[in-house]
Design an enzyme around this catalytic site. Structure first.
Site, PDB file in Angstrom:
ATOM      1  N   PRO A 172      -0.464  49.648 -16.480  1.00  0.00           N
ATOM      2  CA  PRO A 172       0.837  50.305 -17.424  1.00  0.00           C
ATOM      3  C   PRO A 172       2.258  49.588 -17.466  1.00  0.00           C
ATOM      4  O   PRO A 172       2.651  48.903 -16.771  1.00  0.00           O
ATOM      5  CB  PRO A 172       0.855  52.149 -17.133  1.00  0.00           C
ATOM      6  CG  PRO A 172       0.779  51.562 -15.629  1.00  0.00           C
ATOM      7  CD  PRO A 172      -0.217  50.844 -15.476  1.00  0.00           C
ATOM      8  N   GLN A 213       0.131  58.829 -17.976  1.00  0.00           N
ATOM      9  CA  GLN A 213       0.745  58.318 -16.619  1.00  0.00           C
ATOM     10  C   GLN A 213       2.348  58.821 -17.283  1.00  0.00           C
ATOM     11  O   GLN A 213       3.193  58.653 -18.041  1.00  0.00           O
ATOM     12  CB  GLN A 213       1.261  56.647 -16.401  1.00  0.00           C
ATOM     13  CG  GLN A 213       2.024  56.712 -14.928  1.00  0.00           C
ATOM     14  CD  GLN A 213       2.420  55.723 -14.951  1.00  0.00           C
ATOM     15  OE1 GLN A 213       3.686  55.098 -15.781  1.00  0.00           O
ATOM     16  NE2 GLN A 213       2.396  54.568 -14.177  1.00  0.00           N
ATOM     17  N   CYS A 244       8.356  53.210 -10.428  1.00  0.00           N
ATOM     18  CA  CYS A 244       9.797  52.401 -11.831  1.00  0.00           C
ATOM     19  C   CYS A 244      10.923  52.665 -10.701  1.00  0.00           C
ATOM     20  O   CYS A 244      11.840  54.081 -10.311  1.00  0.00           O
ATOM     21  CB  CYS A 244      10.341  53.995 -12.673  1.00  0.00           C
ATOM     22  SG  CYS A 244      11.335  53.422 -13.884  1.00  0.00           S
ATOM     23  N   LYS A 274       0.263  55.851  -8.627  1.00  0.00           N
ATOM     24  CA  LYS A 274       0.852  54.067  -8.647  1.00  0.00           C
ATOM     25  C   LYS A 274       2.132  54.152  -7.630  1.00  0.00           C
ATOM     26  O   LYS A 274       3.282  55.395  -8.219  1.00  0.00           O
ATOM     27  CB  LYS A 274       1.093  53.908 -10.240  1.00  0.00           C
ATOM     28  CG  LYS A 274       0.952  52.758 -10.014  1.00  0.00           C
ATOM     29  CD  LYS A 274       1.095  51.325 -11.227  1.00  0.00           C
ATOM     30  CE  LYS A 274       1.615  50.260 -11.712  1.00  0.00           C
ATOM     31  NZ  LYS A 274       2.816  50.164 -11.575  1.00  0.00           N
ATOM     32  N   GLY A 312       0.210  43.207  -8.701  1.00  0.00           N
ATOM     33  CA  GLY A 312       1.525  42.576  -8.942  1.00  0.00           C
ATOM     34  C   GLY A 312       0.853  40.851  -8.606  1.00  0.00           C
ATOM     35  O   GLY A 312       0.657  40.268  -8.236  1.00  0.00           O
ATOM     36  N   ASP A 313       1.143  40.336  -9.849  1.00  0.00           N
ATOM     37  CA  ASP A 313       1.411  38.838  -9.888  1.00  0.00           C
ATOM     38  C   ASP A 313      -0.581  38.194  -9.559  1.00  0.00           C
ATOM     39  O   ASP A 313      -0.572  36.866 -10.256  1.00  0.00           O
ATOM     40  CB  ASP A 313       1.648  38.228  -8.107  1.00  0.00           C
ATOM     41  CG  ASP A 313       3.327  38.924  -8.058  1.00  0.00           C
ATOM     42  OD1 ASP A 313       4.098  38.966  -9.320  1.00  0.00           O
ATOM     43  OD2 ASP A 313       3.166  39.492  -7.254  1.00  0.00           O
ATOM     44  N   GLY A 347      -0.716  43.411 -15.220  1.00  0.00           N
ATOM     45  CA  GLY A 347       0.164  43.718 -16.532  1.00  0.00           C
ATOM     46  C   GLY A 347       0.622  42.526 -17.379  1.00  0.00           C
ATOM     47  O   GLY A 347       0.091  42.339 -18.364  1.00  0.00           O
TER      48      GLY A 347
END
Ligand SMILES: Cc1cc2nc3c(=O)[nH]c(=O)nc-3n(C[C@H](O)[C@H](O)[C@H](O)COP(=O)(O)O)c2cc1C
Length: 359
Positions: free
Chosen positions: A23, A78, A108, A147, A209-210, A232
């Site tokens: 997301p 979400q 967030c 998440k 991540g990444d 993402g």
């Protein structure tokens, strides 16, 4: 390449292939998700994070954010917020509109979100987190997932504890973005925490991540034995990344998009955006994707600059045509004859903060 990577299920929802479009507020709206789903390889789509304050106070923007196409399924909504009752009401609304999964945002870092106890704020307030998860659990039948981040503070990494607490509250899938709230988007995500969570809980676990290419996805699977991988930012730069990873999972030749396909995808996206929103908003989103999408492409910086300076639909379309015509003919691209002031381009959002409007 390898065969151990297989679909997994969140209760009765099969995630196949085990790849999730991560997301991203301001990015993964209904048009972007459909664009990506059509490229193939996306096992689960997730809405942008949606404010429960907005949803439960009938904010039209929040309601619009819950829309999805049938072709996107399985689809998760979400939500974010800090009040158990409002979170549960919003969860019921997501179930009513037909979402397959309800996901709670515990990551967030935006001050506006954290201030009200939501997002990554929940990582330092287990009483609140537990109350929210338990209340939602009582009120919906679809699976509840979360998440999370590595922790709130750099000196208090508590992802494994958070995962245990979530599992005890009935959460059925845990996704970890292995950076702390304090860290924001700096440094690299800690995937060892994904491994630790996977070894600790019995519900499925995915990592975020990444991941920007096939090799990265496979390396993270190998190291962590996690169930799913979220991608993402890598999907903005390369909308075919999911299909490419899926190709590798099945031992197929890895799909490489032609210039024609790259051009077509920009047009397809622009058409979808124009159907869905006012022209200027569509142009803004187009600038965002064009900026990410042409990173590393020959003449990409000048193209980004040319799109950035466009103010109408026709201008954007003309810039796309000129750029791809030059590429196909093997000619250099000079933008619109402007000097190469490549420093200026559409800003890249780097946190959920930029898109937080409802809280
Ligand atoms: C622009 C942007 C917006 C994001 N919005 C959200 C969000 O709404 N909900 C969420 O859980 N994570 C959000 N994230 C975090 C991503 O889902 C992901 O965990 C993070 O970017 C690391 O993965 P990546 O390196 O594949 O992008 C956002 C990230 C970015 C860059």
């Amino acid at each position: 390449m390898e065969t151990a990577i297989k679909p997994f299920s969140i209760r009765d929802v099969e995630i196949n292939p085990p790849l999730i479009l991560s997301p991203m507020a301001g990015v993964t709206d209904i048009s972007f998700r459909r664009l990506l789903k059509r490229r193939g390889g996306v096992g689960l789509t997730v809405s942008e994070f949606i404010s429960v304050e907005g949803l439960t106070r009938n904010n039209p923007k929040s309601k619009r954010q819950m829309r999805f196409f049938e072709e996107e399924r399985p689809f998760a909504v979400q939500i974010f917020g800090g009040q158990a009752e409002r979170m549960a009401m919003a969860a019921e609304m997501a179930e009513e509109v037909g979402a397959d999964i309800l996901d709670v945002n515990c990551g967030c870092p935006a001050p506006k979100v954290v201030k009200h106890g939501g997002g990554s704020g929940l990582l330092r307030d287990y009483t609140r987190l537990e109350a929210i998860l338990k209340e939602i659990k009582k009120r919906i039948r679809i699976p509840l997932t979360i998440k999370i981040r590595a922790g709130y503070y750099d000196n208090n990494i508590n992802a494994v504890e958070t995962a245990k607490l979530a599992e005890a509250c009935g959460v059925e899938h845990i996704a970890l973005h292995g950076r702390t709230k304090e860290q924001g988007y700096k440094g690299l995500a800690n995937w060892d925490l994904v491994r630790q969570i996977k070894e600790t809980v019995s519900v499925p676990v995915s990592g975020s991540g990444d991941v920007v290419n096939v090799e990265g996805a496979f390396a993270r699977w190998r190291e962590t034995r996690c169930d799913g991988i979220l991608i993402g930012r890598g999907a903005m730069a390369n909308p075919w990344i999911f299909r490419q990873v899926e190709d590798a999972i099945h031992g197929r030749e890895i799909f490489q998009p032609s210039l024609e396909e790259k051009r077509a995808v920009l047009h397809e996206y622009f058409d979808m955006l124009r159907e869905d929103m006012p022209e200027m908003a569509a142009i803004g989103k187009m600038k965002q994707l064009a900026g990410q999408f042409t990173r590393g492409l020959k003449g990409g910086a000048l193209f980004r600059q040319a799109v950035y300076h466009s103010h109408s639909v026709d201008e954007v379309l003309n810039r796309i045509s000129e750029y791809f015509e030059a590429m196909e003919a093997g000619r250099p691209y000079y933008g619109e004859g402007r000097p190469a002031d490549v420093g200026e381009e559409a800003p890249v959002l780097d946190s959920c903060e930029a898109a937080t409007v409802n809280s």
